[in-house]
Design a protein around this motif. Structure first.
Motif, PDB file in Angstrom:
ATOM      1  N   THR A  74      64.028  59.509 -47.600  1.00  0.00           N
ATOM      2  CA  THR A  74      63.800  58.919 -46.285  1.00  0.00           C
ATOM      3  C   THR A  74      63.519  60.003 -45.258  1.00  0.00           C
ATOM      4  O   THR A  74      62.627  59.864 -44.411  1.00  0.00           O
ATOM      5  N   THR A  75      64.269  61.096 -45.308  1.00  0.00           N
ATOM      6  CA  THR A  75      64.072  62.188 -44.359  1.00  0.00           C
ATOM      7  C   THR A  75      62.685  62.793 -44.513  1.00  0.00           C
ATOM      8  O   THR A  75      61.993  63.054 -43.532  1.00  0.00           O
ATOM      9  N   VAL A  76      62.264  63.012 -45.746  1.00  0.00           N
ATOM     10  CA  VAL A  76      60.926  63.549 -45.995  1.00  0.00           C
ATOM     11  C   VAL A  76      59.872  62.575 -45.468  1.00  0.00           C
ATOM     12  O   VAL A  76      58.897  62.987 -44.827  1.00  0.00           O
ATOM     13  N   ALA A  77      60.075  61.283 -45.707  1.00  0.00           N
ATOM     14  CA  ALA A  77      59.114  60.278 -45.242  1.00  0.00           C
ATOM     15  C   ALA A  77      59.024  60.265 -43.716  1.00  0.00           C
ATOM     16  O   ALA A  77      57.931  60.169 -43.152  1.00  0.00           O
ATOM     17  N   VAL A  78      60.149  60.403 -43.036  1.00  0.00           N
ATOM     18  CA  VAL A  78      60.149  60.406 -41.567  1.00  0.00           C
ATOM     19  C   VAL A  78      59.440  61.648 -41.042  1.00  0.00           C
ATOM     20  O   VAL A  78      58.635  61.569 -40.102  1.00  0.00           O
ATOM     21  N   ILE A  79      59.710  62.794 -41.642  1.00  0.00           N
ATOM     22  CA  ILE A  79      59.052  64.034 -41.207  1.00  0.00           C
ATOM     23  C   ILE A  79      57.543  63.926 -41.421  1.00  0.00           C
ATOM     24  O   ILE A  79      56.754  64.302 -40.549  1.00  0.00           O
ATOM     25  N   GLU A  80      57.129  63.404 -42.543  1.00  0.00           N
ATOM     26  CA  GLU A  80      55.699  63.249 -42.810  1.00  0.00           C
ATOM     27  C   GLU A  80      55.058  62.247 -41.857  1.00  0.00           C
ATOM     28  O   GLU A  80      53.953  62.468 -41.372  1.00  0.00           O
ATOM     29  N   ALA A  81      55.746  61.141 -41.599  1.00  0.00           N
ATOM     30  CA  ALA A  81      55.200  60.150 -40.656  1.00  0.00           C
ATOM     31  C   ALA A  81      55.038  60.782 -39.276  1.00  0.00           C
ATOM     32  O   ALA A  81      54.042  60.542 -38.587  1.00  0.00           O
ATOM     33  N   THR A  82      55.989  61.607 -38.886  1.00  0.00           N
ATOM     34  CA  THR A  82      55.914  62.291 -37.596  1.00  0.00           C
ATOM     35  C   THR A  82      54.735  63.257 -37.576  1.00  0.00           C
ATOM     36  O   THR A  82      53.976  63.298 -36.612  1.00  0.00           O
ATOM     37  N   ASP A  83      54.571  64.026 -38.638  1.00  0.00           N
ATOM     38  CA  ASP A  83      53.465  64.982 -38.705  1.00  0.00           C
ATOM     39  C   ASP A  83      52.119  64.268 -38.680  1.00  0.00           C
ATOM     40  O   ASP A  83      51.193  64.683 -37.985  1.00  0.00           O
ATOM     41  N   GLN A  84      51.995  63.196 -39.452  1.00  0.00           N
ATOM     42  CA  GLN A  84      50.719  62.487 -39.546  1.00  0.00           C
ATOM     43  C   GLN A  84      50.387  61.706 -38.273  1.00  0.00           C
ATOM     44  O   GLN A  84      49.232  61.407 -38.004  1.00  0.00           O
ATOM     45  N   MET A 161      56.591  54.259 -33.653  1.00  0.00           N
ATOM     46  CA  MET A 161      56.084  53.160 -34.483  1.00  0.00           C
ATOM     47  C   MET A 161      55.810  53.618 -35.918  1.00  0.00           C
ATOM     48  O   MET A 161      56.099  52.899 -36.868  1.00  0.00           O
ATOM     49  N   ALA A 162      55.280  54.831 -36.066  1.00  0.00           N
ATOM     50  CA  ALA A 162      55.014  55.350 -37.412  1.00  0.00           C
ATOM     51  C   ALA A 162      56.324  55.541 -38.174  1.00  0.00           C
ATOM     52  O   ALA A 162      56.417  55.189 -39.363  1.00  0.00           O
ATOM     53  N   VAL A 163      57.319  56.077 -37.515  1.00  0.00           N
ATOM     54  CA  VAL A 163      58.617  56.279 -38.162  1.00  0.00           C
ATOM     55  C   VAL A 163      59.256  54.935 -38.488  1.00  0.00           C
ATOM     56  O   VAL A 163      59.787  54.745 -39.591  1.00  0.00           O
ATOM     57  N   THR A 164      59.179  53.988 -37.553  1.00  0.00           N
ATOM     58  CA  THR A 164      59.738  52.658 -37.802  1.00  0.00           C
ATOM     59  C   THR A 164      59.049  51.993 -38.986  1.00  0.00           C
ATOM     60  O   THR A 164      59.711  51.426 -39.858  1.00  0.00           O
ATOM     61  N   ALA A 165      57.726  52.084 -39.020  1.00  0.00           N
ATOM     62  CA  ALA A 165      56.992  51.499 -40.143  1.00  0.00           C
ATOM     63  C   ALA A 165      57.381  52.179 -41.453  1.00  0.00           C
ATOM     64  O   ALA A 165      57.558  51.514 -42.481  1.00  0.00           O
ATOM     65  N   THR A 166      57.537  53.483 -41.408  1.00  0.00           N
ATOM     66  CA  THR A 166      57.915  54.221 -42.605  1.00  0.00           C
ATOM     67  C   THR A 166      59.282  53.786 -43.102  1.00  0.00           C
ATOM     68  O   THR A 166      59.494  53.621 -44.302  1.00  0.00           O
ATOM     69  N   LEU A 167      60.197  53.584 -42.205  1.00  0.00           N
ATOM     70  CA  LEU A 167      61.541  53.202 -42.603  1.00  0.00           C
ATOM     71  C   LEU A 167      61.636  51.739 -43.025  1.00  0.00           C
ATOM     72  O   LEU A 167      62.460  51.381 -43.866  1.00  0.00           O
ATOM     73  N   GLN A 168      60.775  50.894 -42.450  1.00  0.00           N
ATOM     74  CA  GLN A 168      60.858  49.465 -42.721  1.00  0.00           C
ATOM     75  C   GLN A 168      59.991  49.007 -43.891  1.00  0.00           C
ATOM     76  O   GLN A 168      60.341  48.071 -44.586  1.00  0.00           O
ATOM     77  N   VAL A 169      58.868  49.666 -44.083  1.00  0.00           N
ATOM     78  CA  VAL A 169      57.922  49.214 -45.094  1.00  0.00           C
ATOM     79  C   VAL A 169      57.963  50.170 -46.281  1.00  0.00           C
ATOM     80  O   VAL A 169      57.704  51.365 -46.143  1.00  0.00           O
ATOM     81  N   LYS A 170      58.279  49.644 -47.427  1.00  0.00           N
ATOM     82  CA  LYS A 170      58.417  50.487 -48.615  1.00  0.00           C
ATOM     83  C   LYS A 170      57.101  51.195 -48.951  1.00  0.00           C
ATOM     84  O   LYS A 170      57.096  52.357 -49.338  1.00  0.00           O
ATOM     85  N   PHE A 171      55.965  50.507 -48.775  1.00  0.00           N
ATOM     86  CA  PHE A 171      54.671  51.113 -49.068  1.00  0.00           C
ATOM     87  C   PHE A 171      54.441  52.321 -48.178  1.00  0.00           C
ATOM     88  O   PHE A 171      53.984  53.369 -48.632  1.00  0.00           O
TER      89      PHE A 171
END
Length: 185
Positions: A74-84, A161-171
């Motif tokens: 999850t942490t990696v996904a949040v960092i990537e969503a933030t970067d992207q 919104m990107a972080v929220t989507a990342t945390l909420q949507v498995k895809f």
């Protein structure tokens, strides 16, 4: 009507002024620490330049998440969503927003010192809470650039919104993790 707004302002403004004073104290105490941290980071980054500081930072972040992060993926996904979503743009806009905050603070201090009627007492100490609230709103509106504030908040919103989507949507979480793995490869 107008009386309802004035009455509401007399109740709300004192609370807002107390909150503002508390936030101002917090900011005054935290600002030197943040600047010292940024200064230390920039100095270390410059010293590590021959050794690839970006990779070292990623390694230390991964090591920290491994031992202290219960949600590694999850942490990696949040960092990537933030970067992207534009982390660099966000940082640039936050620096501009800080300039706006400084401008508002300076204009507020100048407004607090005004004695336009020349009686030796500051004008802000001679008006009602409702008038003070309206006066401070005008000071704020005149001192800051609404385009800079809007851009800053929109970039924060986009990342949120990107972080929220990342945390909420498995895809989205899987996509962010895949992008992170792809960056490493």
């Amino acid at each position: 009507g107008q009386g309802g707004v004035a009455f509401a302002l007399t109740k709300v403004v004192p609370v807002l002024l107390k909150l503002e004073a508390g936030f101002e104290k917090l900011i005054d105490h935290a600002t030197p620490l943040v600047y010292k941290g940024i200064e230390t980071y920039e100095r270390l980054y410059a010293e590590l330049q021959p050794y690839g500081p970006d990779q070292i930072i990623q390694m230390l972040t991964g090591l920290g998440m491994m031992f202290f992060g219960g949600f590694f993926i999850t942490t990696v996904a949040v960092i990537e969503a933030t970067d992207q979503s534009g982390r660099e743009k966000l940082l640039k806009n936050l620096r501009k927003l800080k300039g706006q905050i400084d401008a508002v603070r300076q204009a507020n201090d100048e407004d607090d010192a005004l004695d336009e009627d020349g009686d030796g007492v500051q004008d802000v100490k001679q008006i009602t809470q409702a008038e003070l609230g309206m006066r401070k709103m005008l000071v704020f509106a005149r001192a800051c650039d609404p385009n800079v504030v809007a851009k800053s908040f929109s970039s924060m919103y986009a990342i949120l919104m990107a972080v929220t989507a990342t945390l909420q949507v498995k895809f989205a979480r899987t996509f962010s993790l895949g992008a992170s793995i792809g960056d490493v490869l």
